[in-house]
Design a protein around this motif. Structure first.
Motif, PDB file in Angstrom:
ATOM      1  N   HIS A  15       0.920  -1.369   0.008  1.00 26.50           N
ATOM      2  CA  HIS A  15       0.178   0.143  -0.016  1.00 26.50           C
ATOM      3  C   HIS A  15       0.967   1.296   0.013  1.00 26.50           C
ATOM      4  O   HIS A  15       2.025   1.181   0.396  1.00 26.50           O
ATOM      5  CB  HIS A  15      -0.782  -0.021   1.306  1.00 26.50           C
ATOM      6  CG  HIS A  15      -1.843  -0.963   1.299  1.00 26.50           C
ATOM      7  ND1 HIS A  15      -2.772  -1.281   0.533  1.00 26.50           N
ATOM      8  CD2 HIS A  15      -2.087  -1.877   2.243  1.00 26.50           C
ATOM      9  CE1 HIS A  15      -3.326  -2.303   0.636  1.00 26.50           C
ATOM     10  NE2 HIS A  15      -3.184  -2.819   1.823  1.00 26.50           N
ATOM     11  N   TRP A  19      -2.596   5.955  -0.035  1.00 23.12           N
ATOM     12  CA  TRP A  19      -3.782   5.265   0.061  1.00 23.12           C
ATOM     13  C   TRP A  19      -4.261   5.159   1.811  1.00 23.12           C
ATOM     14  O   TRP A  19      -5.380   5.328   2.071  1.00 23.12           O
ATOM     15  CB  TRP A  19      -3.399   3.622  -0.044  1.00 23.12           C
ATOM     16  CG  TRP A  19      -4.444   2.739   0.347  1.00 23.12           C
ATOM     17  CD1 TRP A  19      -5.588   2.103  -0.177  1.00 23.12           C
ATOM     18  CD2 TRP A  19      -4.408   1.907   1.486  1.00 23.12           C
ATOM     19  NE1 TRP A  19      -6.211   1.259   0.200  1.00 23.12           N
ATOM     20  CE2 TRP A  19      -5.604   1.076   1.677  1.00 23.12           C
ATOM     21  CE3 TRP A  19      -3.545   1.616   2.747  1.00 23.12           C
ATOM     22  CZ2 TRP A  19      -5.898   0.357   2.711  1.00 23.12           C
ATOM     23  CZ3 TRP A  19      -3.911   1.083   3.552  1.00 23.12           C
ATOM     24  CH2 TRP A  19      -5.024  -0.036   3.663  1.00 23.12           C
ATOM     25  N   LEU A  20      -3.247   4.911   2.658  1.00 19.35           N
ATOM     26  CA  LEU A  20      -3.465   5.225   3.921  1.00 19.35           C
ATOM     27  C   LEU A  20      -4.146   6.314   4.311  1.00 19.35           C
ATOM     28  O   LEU A  20      -5.158   6.349   5.392  1.00 19.35           O
ATOM     29  CB  LEU A  20      -2.391   4.982   4.784  1.00 19.35           C
ATOM     30  CG  LEU A  20      -2.615   4.766   6.495  1.00 19.35           C
ATOM     31  CD1 LEU A  20      -3.506   3.903   7.009  1.00 19.35           C
ATOM     32  CD2 LEU A  20      -1.054   4.661   7.223  1.00 19.35           C
ATOM     33  N   LYS A  22      -5.907   8.620   2.720  1.00 21.82           N
ATOM     34  CA  LYS A  22      -7.312   8.449   2.345  1.00 21.82           C
ATOM     35  C   LYS A  22      -8.185   7.808   3.434  1.00 21.82           C
ATOM     36  O   LYS A  22      -9.461   7.791   3.439  1.00 21.82           O
ATOM     37  CB  LYS A  22      -7.442   8.043   0.929  1.00 21.82           C
ATOM     38  CG  LYS A  22      -6.872   8.700  -0.084  1.00 21.82           C
ATOM     39  CD  LYS A  22      -7.451  10.086  -0.051  1.00 21.82           C
ATOM     40  CE  LYS A  22      -8.506  10.440  -0.859  1.00 21.82           C
ATOM     41  NZ  LYS A  22      -9.123  11.834  -0.886  1.00 21.82           N
ATOM     42  N   GLN A  23      -7.790   6.667   4.020  1.00 24.50           N
ATOM     43  CA  GLN A  23      -8.580   5.670   4.996  1.00 24.50           C
ATOM     44  C   GLN A  23      -8.805   6.519   6.403  1.00 24.50           C
ATOM     45  O   GLN A  23      -9.555   6.221   7.122  1.00 24.50           O
ATOM     46  CB  GLN A  23      -7.811   4.530   5.067  1.00 24.50           C
ATOM     47  CG  GLN A  23      -7.320   3.639   4.096  1.00 24.50           C
ATOM     48  CD  GLN A  23      -8.487   3.402   3.277  1.00 24.50           C
ATOM     49  OE1 GLN A  23      -9.645   2.670   3.584  1.00 24.50           O
ATOM     50  NE2 GLN A  23      -8.396   3.350   1.865  1.00 24.50           N
ATOM     51  N   ASP A  25      -9.040   9.923   9.011  1.00 28.62           N
ATOM     52  CA  ASP A  25      -9.427  11.022   9.200  1.00 28.62           C
ATOM     53  C   ASP A  25      -8.629  11.981   9.739  1.00 28.62           C
ATOM     54  O   ASP A  25      -8.845  12.344  11.071  1.00 28.62           O
ATOM     55  CB  ASP A  25     -10.860  10.667  10.146  1.00 28.62           C
ATOM     56  CG  ASP A  25     -11.814  12.141  10.116  1.00 28.62           C
ATOM     57  OD1 ASP A  25     -11.633  13.049   9.259  1.00 28.62           O
ATOM     58  OD2 ASP A  25     -12.603  12.156  11.092  1.00 28.62           O
ATOM     59  N   ILE A  53      -7.185  -0.467   9.895  1.00 32.72           N
ATOM     60  CA  ILE A  53      -7.143  -0.363   8.345  1.00 32.72           C
ATOM     61  C   ILE A  53      -5.702  -1.190   7.790  1.00 32.72           C
ATOM     62  O   ILE A  53      -6.008  -1.714   7.108  1.00 32.72           O
ATOM     63  CB  ILE A  53      -6.798   1.031   8.229  1.00 32.72           C
ATOM     64  CG1 ILE A  53      -7.898   2.079   8.552  1.00 32.72           C
ATOM     65  CG2 ILE A  53      -6.141   1.261   6.646  1.00 32.72           C
ATOM     66  CD1 ILE A  53      -7.516   3.537   8.583  1.00 32.72           C
TER      67      ILE A  53
END
Length: 69
Positions: A15, A19-20, A22-23, A25, A53
């Motif tokens: 990954h 990518w992380l 976007k996961q 907040d 995640i």
């Protein structure tokens, strides 16, 4: 010294940091400090989110290293 190994885990899992991000907040500034291990503290809710995640136990997020003298 205890260090976060988030970037290592991302690489192992194939990954990207984006990518992380976007996961999660978080603001990009706070996120970047956390994954680059440039933070002095991390919230439990962020640890929980990372574990969920990345599908790993909390202990896998950390490694202990010898502090250079």
């Amino acid at each position: 010294m205890v260090k976060l190994r988030i970037l290592e885990i991302l690489e192992e899992q194939g990954h990207t940091k984006y990518w992380l991000f976007k996961q999660m907040d978080l603001s990009y500034q706070n996120f970047n400090r956390m994954v680059s291990d440039e933070t002095k503290s991390i919230r439990f809710e962020n640890l929980d989110a990372l574990c969920r995640i990345l599908e790993c136990p909390v202990g896998d997020l950390f490694k202990r290293t010898e502090e250079p003298k």
